[in-house]
Design a protein around this motif. Structure first.
Motif, PDB file in Angstrom:
ATOM      1  N   THR A   1       0.871  -1.398   0.002  1.00 14.86           N
ATOM      2  CA  THR A   1       0.168  -0.051  -0.048  1.00 14.86           C
ATOM      3  C   THR A   1       0.796   1.155  -0.023  1.00 14.86           C
ATOM      4  O   THR A   1       1.984   1.236   0.195  1.00 14.86           O
ATOM      5  CB  THR A   1      -0.867   0.035   1.025  1.00 14.86           C
TER       6      THR A   1
ATOM      7  N   SER B   1       1.995   4.838   1.315  1.00 16.48           N
ATOM      8  CA  SER B   1       2.489   5.403   2.602  1.00 16.48           C
ATOM      9  C   SER B   1       3.254   6.577   2.778  1.00 16.48           C
ATOM     10  O   SER B   1       4.106   6.641   1.725  1.00 16.48           O
ATOM     11  CB  SER B   1       2.821   4.367   3.710  1.00 16.48           C
TER      12      SER B   1
ATOM     13  N   ASP C   1      -5.588  -2.556   4.999  1.00 18.78           N
ATOM     14  CA  ASP C   1      -4.837  -1.293   5.656  1.00 18.78           C
ATOM     15  C   ASP C   1      -4.878  -0.234   4.874  1.00 18.78           C
ATOM     16  O   ASP C   1      -4.698   0.243   4.044  1.00 18.78           O
ATOM     17  CB  ASP C   1      -3.191  -1.729   5.536  1.00 18.78           C
TER      18      ASP C   1
ATOM     19  N   THR D   1      -4.086   2.919   6.519  1.00 17.62           N
ATOM     20  CA  THR D   1      -3.488   3.946   7.158  1.00 17.62           C
ATOM     21  C   THR D   1      -3.137   4.925   6.350  1.00 17.62           C
ATOM     22  O   THR D   1      -2.390   4.743   5.128  1.00 17.62           O
ATOM     23  CB  THR D   1      -2.068   3.039   7.752  1.00 17.62           C
ATOM     24  N   ASP D   2      -3.486   6.141   6.646  1.00 22.77           N
ATOM     25  CA  ASP D   2      -3.249   7.386   5.860  1.00 22.77           C
ATOM     26  C   ASP D   2      -3.692   7.336   4.419  1.00 22.77           C
ATOM     27  O   ASP D   2      -3.277   8.069   3.261  1.00 22.77           O
ATOM     28  CB  ASP D   2      -1.568   7.709   5.619  1.00 22.77           C
ATOM     29  N   ASN D   3      -4.699   6.446   4.269  1.00 23.68           N
ATOM     30  CA  ASN D   3      -5.267   6.495   2.826  1.00 23.68           C
ATOM     31  C   ASN D   3      -5.709   7.676   2.327  1.00 23.68           C
ATOM     32  O   ASN D   3      -5.967   8.003   1.222  1.00 23.68           O
ATOM     33  CB  ASN D   3      -6.107   5.128   2.659  1.00 23.68           C
TER      34      ASN D   3
END
Length: 249
Positions: free
Chosen positions: A129, A131, A209, A211-213
């Motif tokens: 992903t 990040s 996940d 996170t910070d998407n």
């Protein structure tokens, strides 16, 4: 001034529009499969999977080639957006209605999810992903994504959406692929070099996940909208909104 058109369900569900959505789905699927697949392949052939200069170049080239092909194969049907930020930027300039653009977003995100699901199935490896890089704040990541997405959508306008562009032909998909590859080389170690909410959303869904998407939605959408405002207002001053039933470009 902004030339946003809301559109109608009749136009958005015409045969031509449905074909455009399918085209966006397929082209985005192929682009994401190659782009994310290149990152998975790099991790497979290296001992620790850590990104190094050669890996960055390989991934940038894979994305550039895949986007060039994706835009080229979809251009005559849907316009070859493959990216919600591009769709928003073009909606700002009146090239596509908001309602039709929303269905483009859905098709693009579904294409990305399916591509990542297929990669997960055939490789049995984790899907990487996007990040924000070590040492960068999320705000810095957002700004980086705004700048590089502005460059992408500005290039789309200059080579494909400007009615004064002349006969650029295949140059437009090449230029669009090149700017994405160059931006990944510049921003990859920092913000991840997404420029594309759908490209980041698919891996997040499949990996679970997120996170910070949000960084990869906010930054690209702001950058795309700004490019639409700048190029549409300053360089295409007399533009008028098109019907959703018309093909772009």
């Amino acid at each position: 001034m902004v030339k946003i058109a809301l559109g109608s369900f009749g136009d958005s569900f015409s045969v031509g529009s449905l074909k455009a959505y399918l085209s966006e789905f397929i082209a985005t699927l192929l682009f994401v499969f190659a782009g994310v697949g290149s990152a998975i392949a790099f991790g497979k052939v290296t001992s620790d999977g850590a990104l190094d200069p050669a890996g960055l170049v390989a991934i940038a080239v894979a994305h550039a080639f895949a986007l060039f092909v994706g835009v080229a194969i979809a251009a005559n049907i849907s316009g070859g957006h493959l990216n919600p930020a591009v769709t928003l930027g073009l909606a700002i300039g009146g090239n596509i209605t908001l309602l039709t653009g929303l269905f483009y977003w859905i098709a693009q995100c579904l294409g990305s999810i399916v591509a990542c699901g297929l990669l997960k199935f055939v490789t049995d490896l984790s899907v990487p992903t996007h990040s924000v890089g070590s040492g960068m704040s999320v705000l810095e990541g957002v700004v980086m994504e705004i700048v590089i997405t502005f460059a992408l959508v500005y290039t789309v306008y200059a080579t494909a959406a400007d009615p004064k562009r002349g006969s650029l032909g295949i140059i437009a998909p090449i230029a669009i692929g090149f700017i994405v590859g160059a931006n990944i080389l510049a921003a990859g170690p920092f913000s991840g070099g997404s420029m594309n909410p759908a490209r980041s959303f698919g891996p997040a869904v499949v990996s679970g996940d997120f996170t910070d998407n949000w960084v990869y939605w906010l930054g690209p959408l702001v950058g795309g909208a700004l490019a639409g405002l700048v190029y549409g207002d300053i360089f295409i001053g007399s533009y008028s909104p098109v019907s959703a039933s018309q093909d772009y470009p």
